[in-house]
Design a protein around this motif. Sequence first.
Motif, PDB file in Angstrom:
ATOM      1  N   ILE A 121     -48.482 -61.748 -58.478  1.00  0.00           N
ATOM      2  CA  ILE A 121     -49.761 -62.065 -57.867  1.00  0.00           C
ATOM      3  C   ILE A 121     -50.235 -63.351 -58.499  1.00  0.00           C
ATOM      4  O   ILE A 121     -50.755 -63.371 -59.609  1.00  0.00           O
ATOM      5  CB  ILE A 121     -50.780 -60.937 -58.092  1.00  0.00           C
ATOM      6  CG1 ILE A 121     -50.216 -59.639 -57.520  1.00  0.00           C
ATOM      7  CG2 ILE A 121     -52.103 -61.280 -57.443  1.00  0.00           C
ATOM      8  CD1 ILE A 121     -51.088 -58.442 -57.772  1.00  0.00           C
ATOM      9  N   GLU A 122     -49.971 -64.434 -57.827  1.00  0.00           N
ATOM     10  CA  GLU A 122     -50.372 -65.712 -58.377  1.00  0.00           C
ATOM     11  C   GLU A 122     -51.573 -66.205 -57.612  1.00  0.00           C
ATOM     12  O   GLU A 122     -51.845 -65.803 -56.491  1.00  0.00           O
ATOM     13  CB  GLU A 122     -49.231 -66.719 -58.248  1.00  0.00           C
ATOM     14  CG  GLU A 122     -47.972 -66.307 -58.965  1.00  0.00           C
ATOM     15  CD  GLU A 122     -46.830 -67.255 -58.643  1.00  0.00           C
ATOM     16  OE1 GLU A 122     -45.727 -67.036 -59.156  1.00  0.00           O
ATOM     17  OE2 GLU A 122     -47.041 -68.190 -57.887  1.00  0.00           O
ATOM     18  N   LEU A 123     -52.252 -67.103 -58.248  1.00  0.00           N
ATOM     19  CA  LEU A 123     -53.388 -67.713 -57.597  1.00  0.00           C
ATOM     20  C   LEU A 123     -52.860 -68.784 -56.664  1.00  0.00           C
ATOM     21  O   LEU A 123     -52.277 -69.770 -57.095  1.00  0.00           O
ATOM     22  CB  LEU A 123     -54.282 -68.342 -58.672  1.00  0.00           C
ATOM     23  CG  LEU A 123     -55.775 -68.339 -58.394  1.00  0.00           C
ATOM     24  CD1 LEU A 123     -56.267 -66.923 -58.138  1.00  0.00           C
ATOM     25  CD2 LEU A 123     -56.536 -68.916 -59.571  1.00  0.00           C
ATOM     26  N   LEU A 124     -53.026 -68.552 -55.372  1.00  0.00           N
ATOM     27  CA  LEU A 124     -52.533 -69.506 -54.399  1.00  0.00           C
ATOM     28  C   LEU A 124     -53.670 -70.381 -53.930  1.00  0.00           C
ATOM     29  O   LEU A 124     -54.814 -69.955 -53.837  1.00  0.00           O
ATOM     30  CB  LEU A 124     -51.923 -68.770 -53.194  1.00  0.00           C
ATOM     31  CG  LEU A 124     -50.748 -67.840 -53.478  1.00  0.00           C
ATOM     32  CD1 LEU A 124     -50.293 -67.171 -52.189  1.00  0.00           C
ATOM     33  CD2 LEU A 124     -49.595 -68.601 -54.105  1.00  0.00           C
ATOM     34  N   THR A 125     -53.319 -71.591 -53.603  1.00  0.00           N
ATOM     35  CA  THR A 125     -54.314 -72.452 -52.980  1.00  0.00           C
ATOM     36  C   THR A 125     -54.573 -71.923 -51.577  1.00  0.00           C
ATOM     37  O   THR A 125     -53.811 -71.105 -51.045  1.00  0.00           O
ATOM     38  CB  THR A 125     -53.807 -73.894 -52.901  1.00  0.00           C
ATOM     39  OG1 THR A 125     -52.663 -73.915 -52.012  1.00  0.00           O
ATOM     40  CG2 THR A 125     -53.388 -74.423 -54.273  1.00  0.00           C
ATOM     41  N   HIS A 126     -55.620 -72.424 -50.969  1.00  0.00           N
ATOM     42  CA  HIS A 126     -55.948 -72.002 -49.610  1.00  0.00           C
ATOM     43  C   HIS A 126     -54.797 -72.316 -48.658  1.00  0.00           C
ATOM     44  O   HIS A 126     -54.430 -71.499 -47.803  1.00  0.00           O
ATOM     45  CB  HIS A 126     -57.225 -72.723 -49.173  1.00  0.00           C
ATOM     46  CG  HIS A 126     -57.573 -72.496 -47.730  1.00  0.00           C
ATOM     47  ND1 HIS A 126     -57.924 -71.246 -47.237  1.00  0.00           N
ATOM     48  CD2 HIS A 126     -57.617 -73.343 -46.676  1.00  0.00           C
ATOM     49  CE1 HIS A 126     -58.174 -71.339 -45.949  1.00  0.00           C
ATOM     50  NE2 HIS A 126     -57.987 -72.599 -45.572  1.00  0.00           N
ATOM     51  N   GLN A 127     -54.219 -73.497 -48.835  1.00  0.00           N
ATOM     52  CA  GLN A 127     -53.111 -73.894 -47.955  1.00  0.00           C
ATOM     53  C   GLN A 127     -51.893 -73.009 -48.171  1.00  0.00           C
ATOM     54  O   GLN A 127     -51.198 -72.636 -47.211  1.00  0.00           O
ATOM     55  CB  GLN A 127     -52.739 -75.355 -48.217  1.00  0.00           C
ATOM     56  CG  GLN A 127     -53.770 -76.349 -47.703  1.00  0.00           C
ATOM     57  CD  GLN A 127     -53.425 -77.763 -48.104  1.00  0.00           C
ATOM     58  OE1 GLN A 127     -52.966 -78.006 -49.221  1.00  0.00           O
ATOM     59  NE2 GLN A 127     -53.640 -78.711 -47.206  1.00  0.00           N
ATOM     60  N   GLN A 128     -51.615 -72.664 -49.425  1.00  0.00           N
ATOM     61  CA  GLN A 128     -50.473 -71.809 -49.713  1.00  0.00           C
ATOM     62  C   GLN A 128     -50.693 -70.405 -49.147  1.00  0.00           C
ATOM     63  O   GLN A 128     -49.757 -69.782 -48.623  1.00  0.00           O
ATOM     64  CB  GLN A 128     -50.223 -71.735 -51.224  1.00  0.00           C
ATOM     65  CG  GLN A 128     -49.662 -73.006 -51.816  1.00  0.00           C
ATOM     66  CD  GLN A 128     -49.573 -72.934 -53.328  1.00  0.00           C
ATOM     67  OE1 GLN A 128     -50.355 -72.233 -53.973  1.00  0.00           O
ATOM     68  NE2 GLN A 128     -48.620 -73.661 -53.888  1.00  0.00           N
ATOM     69  N   GLN A 129     -51.925 -69.923 -49.232  1.00  0.00           N
ATOM     70  CA  GLN A 129     -52.222 -68.605 -48.691  1.00  0.00           C
ATOM     71  C   GLN A 129     -52.047 -68.604 -47.181  1.00  0.00           C
ATOM     72  O   GLN A 129     -51.515 -67.659 -46.596  1.00  0.00           O
ATOM     73  CB  GLN A 129     -53.650 -68.187 -49.059  1.00  0.00           C
ATOM     74  CG  GLN A 129     -54.006 -66.769 -48.636  1.00  0.00           C
ATOM     75  CD  GLN A 129     -53.098 -65.743 -49.261  1.00  0.00           C
ATOM     76  OE1 GLN A 129     -52.976 -65.668 -50.486  1.00  0.00           O
ATOM     77  NE2 GLN A 129     -52.430 -64.940 -48.436  1.00  0.00           N
ATOM     78  N   GLN A 130     -52.513 -69.689 -46.546  1.00  0.00           N
ATOM     79  CA  GLN A 130     -52.336 -69.807 -45.095  1.00  0.00           C
ATOM     80  C   GLN A 130     -50.852 -69.785 -44.734  1.00  0.00           C
ATOM     81  O   GLN A 130     -50.436 -69.125 -43.775  1.00  0.00           O
ATOM     82  CB  GLN A 130     -52.953 -71.125 -44.604  1.00  0.00           C
ATOM     83  CG  GLN A 130     -54.446 -71.090 -44.392  1.00  0.00           C
ATOM     84  CD  GLN A 130     -54.897 -72.200 -43.469  1.00  0.00           C
ATOM     85  OE1 GLN A 130     -54.437 -73.339 -43.578  1.00  0.00           O
ATOM     86  NE2 GLN A 130     -55.817 -71.902 -42.571  1.00  0.00           N
ATOM     87  N   ALA A 131     -50.059 -70.522 -45.517  1.00  0.00           N
ATOM     88  CA  ALA A 131     -48.619 -70.589 -45.238  1.00  0.00           C
ATOM     89  C   ALA A 131     -47.971 -69.219 -45.438  1.00  0.00           C
ATOM     90  O   ALA A 131     -47.087 -68.823 -44.666  1.00  0.00           O
ATOM     91  CB  ALA A 131     -47.956 -71.634 -46.134  1.00  0.00           C
TER      92      ALA A 131
END
Lengths: 187, 224
Positions: free
Chosen positions: A106-116
Amino acid sequence: MTEALILRAKQGDTGAFNALIDTYREVMFRYAYLIVRDEAIADDVVQEAVLRIYRALHTFNTGREFRPWALSITRNLARNNNRAWGRYKYMVTRFLNGREQPKNNIELLTHQQQQASDLHEAVSQLKDDFQDVIYARYFMNLSVEESAAALNIAEGTVKSRSSRALKQLRGIIERDYPQLVEDFEYV
Amino acid sequence: MSDGFETHIRDIAQHLPYPAMPAREIHYRRRHSMQWMRQAAAILIVMVIAGFAIPDIRASVFKMLQIGAVTITLDGSSLSGEPLRLSDVSGETDLATIQENVSYAIRVPPDNLPDRVYLQESELVIFVWLEDDDIQQVLYQLPLYDWGVIKSVETVTHTTVENGEAFWIDIAHPVIFENGTTEMTYFVQGNVLIWMENNVTYRLETALDMDEARVFAESLDPSP
């Protein structure tokens, strides 16, 4: 450069083969990961793909592009792994080897990474053929020509299948992943 | 489908956080596969030993043989059915196309090329020899972990192909090809020779006798 490495590798130069594979291993790994969605399995798939490439290199026509051929082998192995035989083999091998099961990082994803990541999940709901063209064209950024070679289909089929896949994907996104189109202005 | 949506998807996809690829040494020998086979054999041995303790299992433990992708149940199933027809086989192509699209080296008899060649999903290769449009002989080549082939017979003859283990079946029997998504079932009328080399399973349906079939099998060369 690649053609020179292939020619030397075909003559048994393992250094050339290593250099050739080093060029493409990352893209093969990413492609495998898109399909199998597991880091450790993707690694195993790439290992097997490298072995098959090594054994079949003597049949490779140097007039062709190497990357689509390597990705084609990777894709076939990844797809086969997703079927019953491959999953069973993977589970037994890991159990007997005592390898740790992959952890859910469970890593902290950026908004863009979460979208991807959400998009990856949405694509996984498509049937295999549609997933393949989406991964090839939009995740791996292969050209129509490269996609056709990697997927062993005609270029026209890549285009038509992409269109149908996108249409179906749009329906999935609008239904289950509205956050992916919140900022998108429909044309 | 709007180009805007297509571009939007492509833009999002570029940010997928792929895991780091493990750095590891490339093994050119099929160590994982051989390790898997040894481990699977170990499991089977444990199962067989455990089976002796359970009387009902004992009767069934010995009634199965495995060679490559082919599982043979020795129960003499009473199943009957239709033989393979050309119209049942899809994916007709040519040798060059097959070799470009499979990851293993296909093999052909140098002096007796097949009349029809087929490539099916999961790299299943089928060669067919015809006589007056009737199927005379069929050779299957299939990678180890993709297809499963199940046959049901009463007896099997153990033989060899190039000093490797092979099975010979000379009675009619049903056969099922299955890869997890596709299943093909038909009834084999004639003789069948089954062997494996380099993790590729070969299955020859033929009118030849066993010795002739073994000569044929040992004559196969990598496709030119």
